[in-house]
Design a protein around this motif. Structure first.
Motif, PDB file in Angstrom:
ATOM      1  N   PRO A  86     -16.495 107.595 -85.597  1.00 47.56           N
ATOM      2  CA  PRO A  86     -17.570 107.068 -86.438  1.00 47.56           C
ATOM      3  C   PRO A  86     -17.224 107.151 -87.921  1.00 47.56           C
ATOM      4  CG  PRO A  86     -18.123 109.266 -85.686  1.00 47.56           C
ATOM      5  CD  PRO A  86     -16.811 108.919 -85.054  1.00 47.56           C
ATOM      6  N   PHE A  87     -17.517 106.077 -88.643  1.00 42.56           N
ATOM      7  CA  PHE A  87     -17.280 105.997 -90.079  1.00 42.56           C
ATOM      8  C   PHE A  87     -15.787 106.089 -90.404  1.00 42.56           C
ATOM      9  CE2 PHE A  87     -21.400 108.096 -89.347  1.00 42.56           C
ATOM     10  CZ  PHE A  87     -22.235 107.132 -89.853  1.00 42.56           C
ATOM     11  N   ASP A  88     -15.457 105.903 -91.679  1.00 42.78           N
ATOM     12  CA  ASP A  88     -14.077 106.041 -92.116  1.00 42.78           C
ATOM     13  C   ASP A  88     -13.969 107.212 -93.083  1.00 42.78           C
ATOM     14  OD1 ASP A  88     -14.920 105.129 -94.706  1.00 42.78           O
ATOM     15  OD2 ASP A  88     -14.644 103.062 -94.064  1.00 42.78           O
ATOM     16  N   LYS A  89     -12.754 107.501 -93.500  1.00 48.76           N
ATOM     17  CA  LYS A  89     -12.504 108.698 -94.309  1.00 48.76           C
ATOM     18  C   LYS A  89     -13.259 108.671 -95.633  1.00 48.76           C
ATOM     19  CE  LYS A  89     -10.240 112.619 -94.553  1.00 48.76           C
ATOM     20  NZ  LYS A  89     -10.433 113.690 -93.561  1.00 48.76           N
ATOM     21  N   GLU A  90     -13.363 107.504 -96.236  1.00 50.85           N
ATOM     22  CA  GLU A  90     -14.053 107.408 -97.529  1.00 50.85           C
ATOM     23  C   GLU A  90     -15.561 107.516 -97.349  1.00 50.85           C
ATOM     24  OE1 GLU A  90     -12.673 107.502-100.520  1.00 50.85           O
ATOM     25  OE2 GLU A  90     -10.817 107.809 -99.390  1.00 50.85           O
ATOM     26  N   ASN A  91     -16.083 106.858 -96.320  1.00 54.73           N
ATOM     27  CA  ASN A  91     -17.524 106.880 -96.089  1.00 54.73           C
ATOM     28  C   ASN A  91     -18.023 108.271 -95.746  1.00 54.73           C
ATOM     29  OD1 ASN A  91     -20.054 106.551 -94.235  1.00 54.73           O
ATOM     30  ND2 ASN A  91     -19.879 104.622 -95.349  1.00 54.73           N
ATOM     31  N   ILE A  92     -17.229 109.027 -95.000  1.00 52.15           N
ATOM     32  CA  ILE A  92     -17.661 110.343 -94.553  1.00 52.15           C
ATOM     33  C   ILE A  92     -17.812 111.304 -95.738  1.00 52.15           C
ATOM     34  CG2 ILE A  92     -15.445 111.516 -94.188  1.00 52.15           C
ATOM     35  CD1 ILE A  92     -18.377 111.410 -91.695  1.00 52.15           C
ATOM     36  N   LYS A  93     -17.144 111.027 -96.839  1.00 54.89           N
ATOM     37  CA  LYS A  93     -17.242 111.885 -98.017  1.00 54.89           C
ATOM     38  C   LYS A  93     -18.596 111.783 -98.693  1.00 54.89           C
ATOM     39  CE  LYS A  93     -12.266 111.881 -99.006  1.00 54.89           C
ATOM     40  NZ  LYS A  93     -11.201 111.497 -99.962  1.00 54.89           N
ATOM     41  N   ASP A  94     -19.374 110.748 -98.368  1.00 58.36           N
ATOM     42  CA  ASP A  94     -20.720 110.615 -98.916  1.00 58.36           C
ATOM     43  C   ASP A  94     -21.709 111.555 -98.251  1.00 58.36           C
ATOM     44  OD1 ASP A  94     -19.908 108.637-100.674  1.00 58.36           O
ATOM     45  OD2 ASP A  94     -20.407 106.990 -99.315  1.00 58.36           O
ATOM     46  N   PHE A  95     -21.345 112.112 -97.105  1.00 57.84           N
ATOM     47  CA  PHE A  95     -22.230 113.051 -96.420  1.00 57.84           C
ATOM     48  C   PHE A  95     -22.248 114.369 -97.189  1.00 57.84           C
ATOM     49  CE2 PHE A  95     -21.628 109.928 -93.294  1.00 57.84           C
ATOM     50  CZ  PHE A  95     -22.524 110.115 -92.249  1.00 57.84           C
ATOM     51  N   PHE A  96     -23.436 114.884 -97.459  1.00 55.70           N
ATOM     52  CA  PHE A  96     -23.538 116.162 -98.161  1.00 55.70           C
ATOM     53  C   PHE A  96     -22.928 117.286 -97.330  1.00 55.70           C
ATOM     54  CE2 PHE A  96     -26.273 113.918-100.978  1.00 55.70           C
ATOM     55  CZ  PHE A  96     -26.313 114.648-102.160  1.00 55.70           C
ATOM     56  N   THR A  97     -22.992 117.169 -96.027  1.00 59.19           N
ATOM     57  CA  THR A  97     -22.452 118.215 -95.159  1.00 59.19           C
ATOM     58  C   THR A  97     -20.936 118.225 -95.139  1.00 59.19           C
ATOM     59  OG1 THR A  97     -22.823 116.659 -93.334  1.00 59.19           O
ATOM     60  CG2 THR A  97     -24.455 118.387 -93.654  1.00 59.19           C
ATOM     61  N   PHE A  98     -20.296 117.208 -95.719  1.00 63.97           N
ATOM     62  CA  PHE A  98     -18.835 117.199 -95.796  1.00 63.97           C
ATOM     63  C   PHE A  98     -18.333 118.110 -96.912  1.00 63.97           C
ATOM     64  CE2 PHE A  98     -14.633 115.402 -96.823  1.00 63.97           C
ATOM     65  CZ  PHE A  98     -14.073 115.363 -95.552  1.00 63.97           C
ATOM     66  N   ARG A  99     -19.205 118.452 -97.843  1.00 67.21           N
ATOM     67  CA  ARG A  99     -18.820 119.269 -98.996  1.00 67.21           C
ATOM     68  C   ARG A  99     -18.601 120.722 -98.574  1.00 67.21           C
ATOM     69  NH1 ARG A  99     -22.809 116.675-103.684  1.00 67.21           N
ATOM     70  NH2 ARG A  99     -22.305 114.489-103.178  1.00 67.21           N
ATOM     71  N   LYS A 100     -17.623 121.326 -99.146  1.00 64.32           N
ATOM     72  CA  LYS A 100     -17.207 122.670 -98.763  1.00 64.32           C
ATOM     73  C   LYS A 100     -18.333 123.681 -98.974  1.00 64.32           C
ATOM     74  CE  LYS A 100     -13.416 125.959 -99.360  1.00 64.32           C
ATOM     75  NZ  LYS A 100     -12.135 126.248-100.048  1.00 64.32           N
ATOM     76  N   GLY A 101     -18.610 124.454 -97.950  1.00 63.95           N
ATOM     77  CA  GLY A 101     -19.578 125.538 -98.033  1.00 63.95           C
ATOM     78  C   GLY A 101     -21.014 125.153 -97.759  1.00 63.95           C
ATOM     79  N   VAL A 102     -21.334 123.860 -97.763  1.00 63.95           N
ATOM     80  CA  VAL A 102     -22.729 123.436 -97.589  1.00 63.95           C
ATOM     81  C   VAL A 102     -23.261 123.801 -96.214  1.00 63.95           C
ATOM     82  CG1 VAL A 102     -24.247 121.427 -97.410  1.00 63.95           C
ATOM     83  CG2 VAL A 102     -22.637 121.595 -99.302  1.00 63.95           C
ATOM     84  N   VAL A 103     -22.508 123.458 -95.175  1.00 62.69           N
ATOM     85  CA  VAL A 103     -22.966 123.723 -93.810  1.00 62.69           C
ATOM     86  C   VAL A 103     -23.030 125.225 -93.549  1.00 62.69           C
ATOM     87  CG1 VAL A 103     -22.434 123.423 -91.363  1.00 62.69           C
ATOM     88  CG2 VAL A 103     -22.074 121.533 -92.955  1.00 62.69           C
ATOM     89  N   GLU A 104     -22.014 125.950 -93.975  1.00 61.93           N
ATOM     90  CA  GLU A 104     -21.983 127.394 -93.746  1.00 61.93           C
ATOM     91  C   GLU A 104     -23.189 128.082 -94.397  1.00 61.93           C
ATOM     92  OE1 GLU A 104     -19.549 125.541 -94.786  1.00 61.93           O
ATOM     93  OE2 GLU A 104     -17.887 125.794 -93.379  1.00 61.93           O
ATOM     94  N   PHE A 291     -28.993 111.034 -91.593  1.00 61.29           N
ATOM     95  CA  PHE A 291     -28.093 111.994 -92.223  1.00 61.29           C
ATOM     96  C   PHE A 291     -28.340 112.015 -93.731  1.00 61.29           C
ATOM     97  CE2 PHE A 291     -26.240 110.479 -88.363  1.00 61.29           C
ATOM     98  CZ  PHE A 291     -25.584 111.556 -87.802  1.00 61.29           C
ATOM     99  N   PHE A 292     -28.144 113.183 -94.328  1.00 54.35           N
ATOM    100  CA  PHE A 292     -28.275 113.306 -95.782  1.00 54.35           C
ATOM    101  C   PHE A 292     -26.959 112.894 -96.427  1.00 54.35           C
ATOM    102  CE2 PHE A 292     -31.714 116.021 -94.345  1.00 54.35           C
ATOM    103  CZ  PHE A 292     -32.717 115.716 -95.257  1.00 54.35           C
ATOM    104  N   LYS A 293     -27.024 111.878 -97.286  1.00 55.17           N
ATOM    105  CA  LYS A 293     -25.795 111.380 -97.905  1.00 55.17           C
ATOM    106  C   LYS A 293     -26.103 110.663 -99.211  1.00 55.17           C
ATOM    107  CE  LYS A 293     -23.839 107.728 -96.184  1.00 55.17           C
ATOM    108  NZ  LYS A 293     -23.175 106.713 -95.326  1.00 55.17           N
ATOM    109  N   VAL A 294     -25.059 110.405 -99.982  1.00 51.77           N
ATOM    110  CA  VAL A 294     -25.168 109.639-101.222  1.00 51.77           C
ATOM    111  C   VAL A 294     -25.243 108.157-100.864  1.00 51.77           C
ATOM    112  CG1 VAL A 294     -24.035 109.042-103.392  1.00 51.77           C
ATOM    113  CG2 VAL A 294     -23.862 111.379-102.485  1.00 51.77           C
ATOM    114  N   ARG A 295     -26.253 107.471-101.393  1.00 50.71           N
ATOM    115  CA  ARG A 295     -26.432 106.040-101.123  1.00 50.71           C
ATOM    116  C   ARG A 295     -26.549 105.314-102.450  1.00 50.71           C
ATOM    117  NH1 ARG A 295     -28.054 106.537 -95.625  1.00 50.71           N
ATOM    118  NH2 ARG A 295     -28.859 108.634 -95.223  1.00 50.71           N
ATOM    119  N   GLY A 296     -25.400 104.932-102.996  1.00 49.43           N
ATOM    120  CA  GLY A 296     -25.384 104.275-104.302  1.00 49.43           C
ATOM    121  C   GLY A 296     -25.814 105.232-105.384  1.00 49.43           C
TER     122      GLY A 296
END
Length: 300
Positions: A86-104, A291-296
């Motif tokens: 699902p999604f591509d590498k660039e799109n997945i970076k818009d997810f807040f949960t992709f950021r280091k430490g957020v999920v933990e 999902f929580f993410k950056v949208r524009g």
């Protein structure tokens, strides 16, 4: 159509045999590498046929090779389900949960605030995708203890809990682990994805007031799949485990098996999502609204 459906079930039976060590399989036809199943009672809201297993859990995936086909020592032909990333590498970076430490940090917040000694021994935590009755994907934190599964809606932008639900393991009567599929007459594209469904409906069909109400809170099952981030994390197995449905399903099965006199049955079979047209859910899932993410210029 009947012949095609029968062949499809035979194919799934060949796949599922590996996940249920204690099931007595019928005749094996070496000429076309299919395994013919005996008559098994259907499981409501799961596949047309289902295999019970009280033994060990088998992960059908191969790391990094989802289309892999291998032969066992006995010569059986094993076909693993295909996975669409699902999604591509660039799109997945818009997810807040992709950021280091957020999920933990979010998981630790939930453990501290929501788990109490009476909830049982803590067994693990995950960030998974919940698939609703109406086939909508939702980002959820899942906590597992020896007594319950807690599903948490969490705001990863404001970093706060929004809602949570406790499902006690004592109440579960069926767990289904397998590929997510749609009915034969459905127009929805195949997901090519595995999931796990926790059920407490005692084999009964859903009432119409629940089926036709997208806001109903009385749905007697939960369905989870791996979070999209699982396919894009560069770390090892340990780092990706937080987003892995298969690991959650393994630990859930072990928790059920450790419960005294548990009446919960575990099946390895396709999980049917009762969606036939699915225009609304396709739009919802394509835009990842759950999902929580950056949208524009906005984030939500």
């Amino acid at each position: 159509m009947g012949d095609l459906l029968e062949e499809d079930l035979e194919f799934r039976g060949g796949t599922l045999q590996l996940s249920a060590e204690n099931v007595q399989i019928g005749n094996v036809d070496r000429s076309d590498n299919t395994i013919r199943l005996p008559q098994i009672n259907p499981s409501v809201l799961s596949g047309a046929d289902s295999l019970s297993s009280s033994g060990s859990f088998a992960d059908a995936r191969t790391d990094g090779q989802p289309n892999n086909t291998t032969n066992t020592e006995e010569g059986a032909h094993t076909v693993y389900p295909r996975y669409d990333v699902p999604f591509d590498k660039e799109n997945i970076k818009d997810f807040f949960t992709f950021r280091k430490g957020v999920v933990e940090n979010a998981i630790q917040d939930c453990i501290t605030a929501l788990l109490f000694p009476e909830d049982g021994e803590y067994l693990g935590s995950w960030l998974l995708t919940e698939i609703t009755l109406w086939d909508n994907e939702k980002e959820r934190i899942v906590l597992l203890t020896s007594r319950l599964v807690m599903t948490i809606k969490y705001d990863f932008i404001a970093m706060k809990q929004l809602d949570f639900k406790k499902t006690y393991l004592d109440d579960l009567d069926t767990i289904v682990i397998g590929e997510l599929v749609y009915p034969p007459s459905s127009l929805v594209p195949e997901r090519n994805l595995r999931g796990v469904r926790l059920m407490w409906n005692k084999g009964e069909a859903l009432p119409l007031k629940t089926v036709w109400n997208p806001f109903s809170q009385d749905v007697p099952f939960l369905t989870f799949a791996s979070h999209p981030i699982y396919w894009h994390k560069d770390g090892g197995v340990e780092e990706r485990a937080t987003f892995d449905m298969e690991i959650f399903a393994q630990k859930l099965q072990r928790a059920i098996e450790c419960m005294p006199a548990s009446a919960c049955c575990i099946h390895h079979s396709p999980i049917v999502i009762q969606s036939y047209l699915g225009i609304t859910s396709l739009l919802h899932n394509k835009t990842s609204m759950g999902f929580f993410k950056v949208r524009g210029k906005f984030s939500f």
